[in-house]
Enzyme design. Structure first.
Site, PDB file in Angstrom:
ATOM      1  N   LYS A  78       5.195  42.497  35.740  1.00 15.49           N
ATOM      2  CA  LYS A  78       6.317  42.827  35.559  1.00 15.49           C
ATOM      3  C   LYS A  78       7.112  41.406  34.696  1.00 15.49           C
ATOM      4  CE  LYS A  78      10.223  43.974  38.743  1.00 15.49           C
ATOM      5  NZ  LYS A  78      10.713  44.861  40.142  1.00 15.49           N
ATOM      6  N   SER A 153      12.600  49.095  40.141  1.00 12.07           N
ATOM      7  CA  SER A 153      12.705  48.302  39.607  1.00 12.07           C
ATOM      8  C   SER A 153      11.179  48.488  38.890  1.00 12.07           C
ATOM      9  CB  SER A 153      13.487  47.143  39.510  1.00 12.07           C
ATOM     10  OG  SER A 153      12.735  46.235  40.280  1.00 12.07           O
ATOM     11  N   SER A 177      11.223  48.594  45.266  1.00 10.09           N
ATOM     12  CA  SER A 177      11.062  48.445  43.477  1.00 10.09           C
ATOM     13  C   SER A 177       9.419  48.500  43.461  1.00 10.09           C
ATOM     14  CB  SER A 177      11.028  46.479  42.540  1.00 10.09           C
ATOM     15  OG  SER A 177      12.990  47.339  42.708  1.00 10.09           O
TER      16      SER A 177
HETATM   17  N1  GLN Z   1      16.467  49.817  44.080  1.00  9.56           N
HETATM   18  C1  GLN Z   1      16.614  48.918  45.046  1.00  9.56           C
HETATM   19  C2  GLN Z   1      17.897  47.788  44.121  1.00  9.56           C
HETATM   20  O1  GLN Z   1      18.768  47.881  43.400  1.00  9.56           O
HETATM   21  C3  GLN Z   1      15.348  48.575  44.888  1.00  9.56           C
HETATM   22  C4  GLN Z   1      15.045  47.236  44.171  1.00  9.56           C
HETATM   23  C5  GLN Z   1      14.619  46.291  43.750  1.00  9.56           C
HETATM   24  O2  GLN Z   1      13.119  46.858  44.928  1.00  9.56           O
HETATM   25  N2  GLN Z   1      14.129  45.146  43.053  1.00  9.56           N
HETATM   26  O3  GLN Z   1      18.570  47.011  44.991  1.00  9.56           O
END
Ligand code: GLN
Length: 484
Positions: A78, A153, A177
């Site tokens: 990532k 994400s 995520s």
């Molecule tokens: N969807 C969650 C957020 O927007 C989790 C994102 C993540 O785990 N980085 O914060």
């Protein structure tokens, strides 16, 4: 079997047996990336020259008799992981031209095993999102249906595994995520216990929740990757100094007599019928394998999303203060210091990031701190205690990963609350600081993958990997391939 379809353990056997070289494997995956990127968009940066040089070095290493499990294996990570000399954007315009001077520990550990880096993967901006739509570099599409989101994400990390552009990848999980995109793209994704893997060199979103973990084709690969990245790091004071078990060795122990908890708050009316069906079938499979089910309760589940969106945004507002145009990142043409801060941040951040900074700053501001931030911290403790109590009776928990399969691109982007609510089953695990894994457990009527979540006790990664492996051996969901 073609190279691009191979798992880590399959490719490792072929590299060790000298049937395939790392240069051949790397070339095959680079060609695959070129072929399908126009449809999927998993990558922000592809690094072919560095990849081929690393593959050559790996082949030398293998020729000299040093072939570890990850030597010569082409991976991608990532774009939240700092990579020395390679652009790292975190999905944001504000870091469009940022070249880090050092690398994340988790990536260094893989690199030291001889893994090959194919490139940096697309993600929601600063890991804030559940759909990849907040990336400043375009939306990654789901390889099973390119009109759908891949999840977020770590959407690029999941999509690239499903599209066979990388053998395995690294993602991060602050509120789901790793697990939610793994579920939506039909791969395995594991969020380790907070402290299990170093966060050093990982761009911070919410520091008390962020954790690094693997996304892979199967559970055996997940164990291999976790073993490689886990462990204490003196450069991350929150990494825990406890020995790393040999996860691969305990995979085959089965689930006979294992007690699996079903939290009643996770099997709710609003659950998509296809998801419910997959969960019912998974429970049947585990029963046949000799596991016992126990209904449990996590009574504070209802408050998890609100708690998370106060704590995560508060921490983000503080972490993201460093992007001010002074030392690194985007700097706007401006008239004086204040104007430079304002313009650099206004131009560099996207709207979701701005929304979160504003919510977080509000929650931390004088007069509201006690009402919002402190209260959220107290509720976090209640949620943690729910898990401690429930784990007194069970070894692992089984739940859905997400309430629905992948949704359409554009469907929720103008309704942040709906987007936030889709994290309901993953967020409590981060608040509790424990570990959980998503693994393929079926398909919707429309042909989209559905994931199953196994939640473990703190530092109980062995149990969820073992339970996941048993399920995988008894089912064939992980073998299906996206048609892209
Ligand atoms: N969807 C969650 C957020 O927007 C989790 C994102 C993540 O785990 N980085 O914060």
């Amino acid at each position: 079997m073609t190279i691009i379809d191979m798992t880590i353990h399959e490719l490792h056997a072929a590299l060790k047996g000298k049937q395939i070289s790392s240069v051949e494997a790397t070339t095959a995956l680079l060609e695959r990336i070129t072929a399908v990127e126009p449809q999927v968009g998993s990558f922000i940066t592809v690094t072919p020259e560095q990849a081929l040089a690393a593959a050559k070095a790996a082949d030398h290493r293998i020729a000299s008799g040093d072939c570890q499990l990850l030597t010569g294996i082409p991976l991608a990570i990532k774009d939240i992981f700092l990579t020395e000399g390679i652009r790292t954007t975190c999905g944001s315009r504000i870091l469009e031209n940022f070249i880090p001077p050092y690398s994340a520990t988790s990536w260094e550990k893989l690199r030291d095993c001889g893994a090959v880096l194919l490139g940096k993967l697309n993600q929601d901006e600063f890991a804030m999102g559940s759909s990849n739509e907040s990336s400043a570099y375009g939306t990654t599409r789901n390889p099973w249906d390119t009109t759908c989101i891949p999840g977020g994400s770590s959407g690029g990390s999941a999509a690239s595994v499903a599209a066979r552009q990388a053998v395995a990848t690294l993602g991060t999980d602050t509120g789901g995520s790793i697990r939610q995109p793994a579920s939506h793209c039909g791969c395995v994704g594991l969020k380790p216990t907070y402290g299990r893997v170093s966060r050093y060199g990982v761009i911070a979103y919410a520091s008390s929740l962020d954790q690094v973990g693997p996304l892979t084709r199967d559970v055996a690969d997940c164990a291999i990757m976790l073993e490689a990245i886990a462990g204490h790091d003196p450069k991350d004071s929150t990494s825990v100094d406890t020995p790393v078990p040999n996860y691969s060795a305990s995979l085959t122990q089965g689930v006979k007599g294992m007690k699996i908890g079903l939290p009643k708050e996770y099997f709710i009316d609003g659950l998509d019928p296809d998801v419910q069906k997959a969960m019912d079938a998974a429970i049947d499979t585990y029963r046949r394998l000799g596991a016992e089910f126990v209904e449990i309760s996590l009574p504070n589940t209802d408050y998890a999303v609100a708690t998370y969106y106060l704590i995560a945004t508060a921490e983000a507002s503080s972490n993201l203060a460093r992007y001010d145009g002074v030392r690194f990142g985007h700097r706007a043409e401006a008239d004086g210091l204040l104007d430079m801060y304002t313009k650099s941040r206004s131009e560099g951040f996207g709207s979701e990031v701005k929304r979160r900074i504003m919510i977080g700053t509000y929650a931390l501001s004088s007069g509201y701190y006690d009402a919002y931030y402190v209260k959220a911290q107290k509720v976090r403790t209640l949620i943690m205690n729910d898990f401690v109590k429930a784990f007194a009776d069970v070894d692992v928990m089984l739940t859905p990963v997400a309430p629905t399969p992948a949704f359409k691109i554009g469907e929720k982007i103008n309704d942040p609350l709906q987007m936030y609510l889709s994290d309901i089953f993953t967020i409590p695990v981060n608040l509790a600081g424990t570990c959980a894994m998503s693994l393929p457990a079926g398909f919707s009527a429309a042909g989209l993958p559905i994931g199953l979540q196994l939640i473990g006790k703190p530092f109980g990664e062995e149990s969820i990997l073992r339970a996941g492996y048993a399920f995988e051996q008894a089912t064939e969901w992980h073998i299906r391939k996206a048609t892209i």
